[in-house]
Structure formats: structure tokens, C-alpha cells
Design an enzyme around this catalytic site. Structure first.
Site, mmCIF file in Angstrom:
data_model
loop_
_atom_site.group_PDB
_atom_site.id
_atom_site.type_symbol
_atom_site.label_atom_id
_atom_site.label_comp_id
_atom_site.label_asym_id
_atom_site.label_seq_id
_atom_site.Cartn_x
_atom_site.Cartn_y
_atom_site.Cartn_z
ATOM 1 C CG ASP A 125 -1.915 -1.232 1.243
ATOM 2 O OD1 ASP A 125 -2.362 -1.045 0.266
ATOM 3 O OD2 ASP A 125 -2.279 -1.697 2.190
ATOM 4 C CG ASP A 187 -7.270 -4.364 -3.590
ATOM 5 O OD1 ASP A 187 -7.589 -4.938 -4.051
ATOM 6 O OD2 ASP A 187 -7.964 -3.920 -2.602
ATOM 7 C CB THR A 247 -13.832 -12.749 -4.321
ATOM 8 O OG1 THR A 247 -13.729 -12.978 -5.308
ATOM 9 C CG2 THR A 247 -14.211 -11.445 -4.097
ATOM 10 N NE ARG A 259 -12.458 -0.693 -1.576
ATOM 11 C CZ ARG A 259 -13.297 -1.135 -0.716
ATOM 12 N NH1 ARG A 259 -14.176 -0.945 -0.412
ATOM 13 N NH2 ARG A 259 -12.576 -2.066 0.296
ATOM 14 C CD1 TRP A 263 -9.463 -2.404 -5.650
ATOM 15 C CD2 TRP A 263 -9.341 -0.363 -6.087
ATOM 16 N NE1 TRP A 263 -9.822 -1.864 -4.413
ATOM 17 C CE2 TRP A 263 -9.575 -0.620 -4.502
ATOM 18 C CE3 TRP A 263 -8.331 1.035 -6.823
ATOM 19 C CZ2 TRP A 263 -9.305 0.800 -3.229
ATOM 20 C CZ3 TRP A 263 -8.673 1.880 -5.400
ATOM 21 C CH2 TRP A 263 -9.310 1.504 -4.106
#
Length: 409
Positions: A125, A187, A247, A259, A263
Site C-alpha cells: 500500500d 487493488d 474474493t 470495488r 480497481w
């Protein structure tokens, strides 16, 4: 007599046609002005709401906004939490819009609150944390003091790349009974922007090679035949092959978590921006088609938290998925063919109108000073359900700015 009637009829028809085309022209102009008004008003509101948010945490220098609890009270995070870079990034976008020096002051201060994360190597991240904050700061100011953090963050993210799996590791563990050896989440596509930008800015081809390799591995393993994606792929560290497909934050392993789809859409769009590889453009178009044309996408274009949630329509919407999708479609509309572009922009305009309405936007000073409401973080874990989310605000403001630039008003 018949000739006179015919002449009058023709005159009436000509007048009607003239009025019709004139009214259509006026309506088009009205629609354009209306969208301009919606966007500018939403940005003005976002400036005022975000200044209130900044003020509310001025005496807590180690904290940044995250979400609210179920009573509407502000929940904060320290810089190490994955969402820490979004509020400073929102402020930078709002400074770009307003040229307000007070907004710039707060943007700089909140950016510095996440500076330590340039050295983060224990998760993926760092891209969200540093590029959204320091990246936007450097983009707007060209101040070299911001640039070093971006380089360090790129080096940090690169340490999580593995030549066997050909992907950047997202988390160090996880899954049912902790079975994931090498989990990679969709993500992670978002963090490739940090690497691609740094490769160009610092003339380092290694960053680009890692990003492209990761994007290609994700393309190979994350997507189903209908162009929806899994959330998590875990790789075997010896063979490098995909071992588990899950998932985690969606309804079930085979569902399309909203979402997550956004992404992927955003990630392949940005990869096309940097590489001009038609494979990435095609993938972005495929994901867009899945989302825009999905029968479970509501008329107001705000997705349910999962496209396959069992109790649609009696379930939660996710404003964060809508905001990410909206911003991505705006960029993709500039790269694709005219038919796709028109369809994307039609969806975008509906999303902006909906998110700017009282149904999804907070009143000034309400809901702990977040811009949007009705986000869904992790419903299966009953975490951050139907609450504001700082990343929803970030991508909503980014979408507003992208629309404004696209339409040149």
C-alpha cells in the site's frame, strides 16, 4: 385552395423543424451548463468540507481521517494504515481547483504526516500512501522536497516483487487457515502508477519492468471469462503458479466484488496511459463493458457492494466503487473509440450527479466532515459498512477534476 393549404402545411412543418432543432440546441447548452454547475458546486462544497476536516484534526498531528463509527463519530488512523495518503491527496486536488492558500497549507501538513511510509516494505500500500499524497504534491508544486519520498517509496514497493511469481506481494499472509503463501490482490494494480511514474522521472527501467510484469501476471490469472476479477490470487512460491483464487471482500469466491472491479478498471487504464500497449487498453475496455452493461448496475450507476450480492436490490450500495469507476471511465474515455467514449461519459455524468446529490453527499459539517456517505469497506467482516470512506472522497474529487479538465470549464 389546396395549394394554399399545402403552402401553410409546409410553412408549419418548416417552423416546427426550426423550433425543434433550436430547442435541442438550447437543451444541449442547458445540459452542459447544468453539469458545469453540478461539478463546480460539488468542488466548492468539497473545499469547505475538507477544510473543516483538516481543522478537526489540527491538534492530533499523528492522525488522518479514515471513516466513522456506526454513531457517526470520526475514526482516524496513523500513517501506517493503507488509507493514510488519501486525505492529503484530496486536499492537493482541491488546492488545484481553488488556488486557496489555506488548502495548500493543510495539504502540505497532512502530506508530511505520511512521510515515514516511504520506507514501508511490509505491504503493497505504499503506492496509495505516498503517490496520492507526495505524488500530487510534486505534480502541483514541482518542489523537489516531495520527489525524494516518491523515489524511496518506489524502491520500497519494488522489494515486494518476486521473480518466480512475477508479481508484487500484497500481504505477507492470510486466507482460510492462513493458507495463502503469496497473496496478490487486484487493488495492487493501483500501486503500479507509482512505479511507472518513477521509472520515467528517475530513468530507472527496473520500476517499469516490475510494473509491466505484475500487470501481465494479473491479467493472466485474476480475470474470469466474463472479464470480472477475483479479489485475491495466492501463488505457489516454488512453481510460481496460481494456487488459490478467492474474493475475500466480496459475497463469495466467484462473485464480482464491486470495488475490486473498479480497481482493475483504473489499473489497466493507467497502464495504457504509460505504455500505450493495446493489450491494456483492451482489458480496460473489457472491464468497463462488464461494469457499465451489467444488469445489476442500478439506473443511478452507483454499484451494489457486489454485483452478485444475493439480496439485490435490498442491499448496500458502495459510493467508493462508484467514485473509482467514475474517475477511471473519464480517463478511459479519452483513449477508446467514440462509441465507447460516449457510453462511458453518459455513465460518468449520471454518477457525478448522483454522488453530488443529498442522497450520497453529506451536508456541510455533517458526518465527521467527510464528503460522501454510503461506502462499504469489508461487508463479510462487518467492517466499515454503509459509512463514509476517505478513499471514496479522494476518487470523487479526482473524478470532478478530470471531468472539469475534459470539458474545459
Amino acid at each position: 385552395m389546396n395549394k394554399m393549404i399545402i403552402k401553410k402545411t409546409i410553412s408549419v412543418l418548416i417552423a416546427s423543424i426550426f423550433i425543434f432543432f433550436t430547442s435541442c440546441k438550447k437543451e444541449t447548452k442547458k445540459d452542459k451548463i447544468s453539469m458545469e454547475t453540478v461539478v463546480n458546486e460539488a468542488l466548492e462544497f468539497s473545499v469547505q468540507q475538507s477544510l473543516k476536516m483538516a481543522e478537526s484534526l489540527k491538534d492530533k498531528p499523528n492522525f488522518l481521517p479514515k471513516t466513522t463509527d456506526r454513531f457517526g463519530n470520526l475514526e482516524t488512523c496513523e500513517s501506517k494504515w493503507w488509507v493514510s495518503g488519501f486525505f492529503p491527496g484530496t486536499l492537493w486536488y482541491l488546492y488545484e481547483y481553488s488556488n486557496n492558500e489555506e488548502v495548500k497549507k493543510w495539504a502540505h501538513e497532512y502530506t508530511l504526516r505520511v512521510k515515514d511510509e516511504q520506507y514501508t516494505t511490509d505491504n503493497h500500500d505504499v503506492g496509495f500512501m505516498i503517490y496520492c499524497s507526495f505524488g500530487n504534491a510534486y505534480r502541483l508544486t514541482k518542489d523537489d522536497t516531495y520527489k525524494e519520498a516518491i523515489l524511496n517509496a518506489s524502491k520500497s514497493l519494488s522489494t515486494r516483487f518476486n521473480t518466480t511469481t512475477k508479481a508484487i506481494k500484497s500481504w505477507d499472509s492470510g486466507g482460510p487457515n492462513n493458507i495463502w503463501q503469496y497473496p496478490v490482490i487486484i487493488d495492487n494494480m493501483m500501486n503500479l502508477e507509482l512505479l511507472m511514474w518513477s521509472s520515467e522521472k528517475f530513468d530507472d527501467p527496473n520500476f517499469k519492468n516490475i510494473a509491466i510484469t505484475h500487470a501481465n501476471t494479473t491479467l493472466k490469472n485474476h480475470f474470469r471469462k466474463d472479464n470480472s476479477s477475483y479479489h485475491v490470487i495466492s501463488y505457489d512460491t516454488i512453481s510460481g503458479q496460481a494456487e488459490f483464487k478467492h474474493t475475500a471482500q466480496g459475497f463469495n469466491n466467484e462473485s464480482a466484488w464491486a470495488r475490486g472491479q473498479a480497481w482493475g478498471l483504473y489499473g489497466y487504464t493507467l497502464m495504457y496511459r504509460f505504455t500505450k500497449d493495446p493489450t491494456y487498453l483492451k482489458q480496460a475496455e473489457n472491464i468497463a463493458s462488464f461494469m457499465v452493461n451489467h444488469p445489476n448496475l442500478p439506473e443511478d450507476k452507483i454499484p451494489f457492494w457486489d454485483f452478485n450480492a444475493p439480496n439485490i436490490p435490498d442491499t448496500y450500495r458502495d459510493a467508493s466503487a462508484a467514485a473509482i469507476m467514475c474517475s477511471a471511465l473519464l480517463e478511459l474515455s479519452e483513449y477508446t473509440n467514440s462509441n465507447n467514449s460516449a457510453a462511458y461519459l453518459k455513465t460518468v455524468e449520471t454518477q457525478i450527479r448522483t454522488l453530488s446529490s443529498p442522497q450520497y453527499r453529506n451536508a456541510l459539517g455533517n458526518n465527521a466532515n467527510f464528503i460522501l456517505k454510503h461506502g462499504v469497506g469489508h461487508l463479510p467482516a462487518n467492517s466499515e459498512v454503509d459509512v463514509p470512506l476517505t478513499y471514496a472522497d479522494y476518487y470523487f474529487v479526482e473524478a470532478l477534476m478530470r471531468y472539469k479538465k475534459l470539458k474545459e470549464f
